[in-house]
Every structure is written in structure tokens, then in C-alpha cells.
Design a protein around this motif. Sequence first.
Motif, PDB file in Angstrom:
ATOM      1  N   THR A  17      24.941  73.213  71.970  1.00  0.00           N
ATOM      2  CA  THR A  17      25.163  73.876  71.233  1.00  0.00           C
ATOM      3  C   THR A  17      25.194  74.541  69.217  1.00  0.00           C
ATOM      4  O   THR A  17      25.706  75.608  69.155  1.00  0.00           O
ATOM      5  CB  THR A  17      25.786  72.758  70.329  1.00  0.00           C
ATOM      6  OG1 THR A  17      26.748  71.799  71.491  1.00  0.00           O
ATOM      7  CG2 THR A  17      27.529  73.392  69.498  1.00  0.00           C
ATOM      8  N   ARG A  18      24.398  73.991  68.813  1.00  0.00           N
ATOM      9  CA  ARG A  18      23.732  75.060  67.594  1.00  0.00           C
ATOM     10  C   ARG A  18      23.023  76.020  67.665  1.00  0.00           C
ATOM     11  O   ARG A  18      23.244  76.447  67.099  1.00  0.00           O
ATOM     12  CB  ARG A  18      23.016  73.821  66.870  1.00  0.00           C
ATOM     13  CG  ARG A  18      23.908  72.879  66.722  1.00  0.00           C
ATOM     14  CD  ARG A  18      23.045  71.728  65.674  1.00  0.00           C
ATOM     15  NE  ARG A  18      23.649  70.366  64.647  1.00  0.00           N
ATOM     16  CZ  ARG A  18      23.130  69.444  64.068  1.00  0.00           C
ATOM     17  NH1 ARG A  18      21.813  70.480  63.033  1.00  0.00           N
ATOM     18  NH2 ARG A  18      23.970  68.624  63.268  1.00  0.00           N
ATOM     19  N   ARG A  23      26.079  79.294  68.281  1.00  0.00           N
ATOM     20  CA  ARG A  23      26.307  79.306  67.038  1.00  0.00           C
ATOM     21  C   ARG A  23      25.802  81.092  66.470  1.00  0.00           C
ATOM     22  O   ARG A  23      25.000  80.822  66.344  1.00  0.00           O
ATOM     23  CB  ARG A  23      26.617  78.533  65.780  1.00  0.00           C
ATOM     24  CG  ARG A  23      27.806  77.715  67.090  1.00  0.00           C
ATOM     25  CD  ARG A  23      27.940  76.494  66.181  1.00  0.00           C
ATOM     26  NE  ARG A  23      29.527  75.216  67.021  1.00  0.00           N
ATOM     27  CZ  ARG A  23      29.489  74.245  65.774  1.00  0.00           C
ATOM     28  NH1 ARG A  23      29.147  73.902  64.944  1.00  0.00           N
ATOM     29  NH2 ARG A  23      30.107  73.676  66.545  1.00  0.00           N
TER      30      ARG A  23
END
Length: 86
Positions: A82-83, A86
Motif C-alpha cells: 500500500t505504501r 502511493r
Amino acid sequence: MDRSILGWLLIGLVAGILGKIIMPGKDPGGFIVTILVGIAGALLAGFIAQSMGWQIVGGWQNYAAATAGAVVLLALYRLVMTRRVR
């Protein structure tokens, strides 16, 4: 066979599937990555249990430890991915 690498890999396969059931969601790698994370979770759980002096006798304890390892690794995998996206 429970104490062999093949035994942990088979338990890890089941743990990956159970981990996917416990933590549903769309993983970028899909089902295959979930199974690989389950196998790694089984190996991680076995290593941690052995290093802490815990004895995993067999049966449901193998599956519980492997599933817990898989859930932890799935959570870490999702956090990192997820990081990264982004």
C-alpha cells in the motif's frame, strides 16, 4: 512428515488459504502470492517457536502457528504494498 520441510510447505499452503479467508481483500499478487506468503508464514512460525523454546507438537498447533504467521506476513505485505503504490 510434519517435521520435514515438505510438511511445513503443505501446512503453509493450507495456512495461506486460511490467511486469505481471515484477511479477505484484493492482493496485488493474487492467490499465488497469498499461498507463497502462507508458506513463508509457516516457516517463520516454526522458526520463531523453535527459537523461543516452544514446542509445536503437531496437529492443530502446526496449522494455528502457520496461520498466525501467514496472517502477520499478509498484513505486512499489504502495508508495504500500500505504501509502495502511493
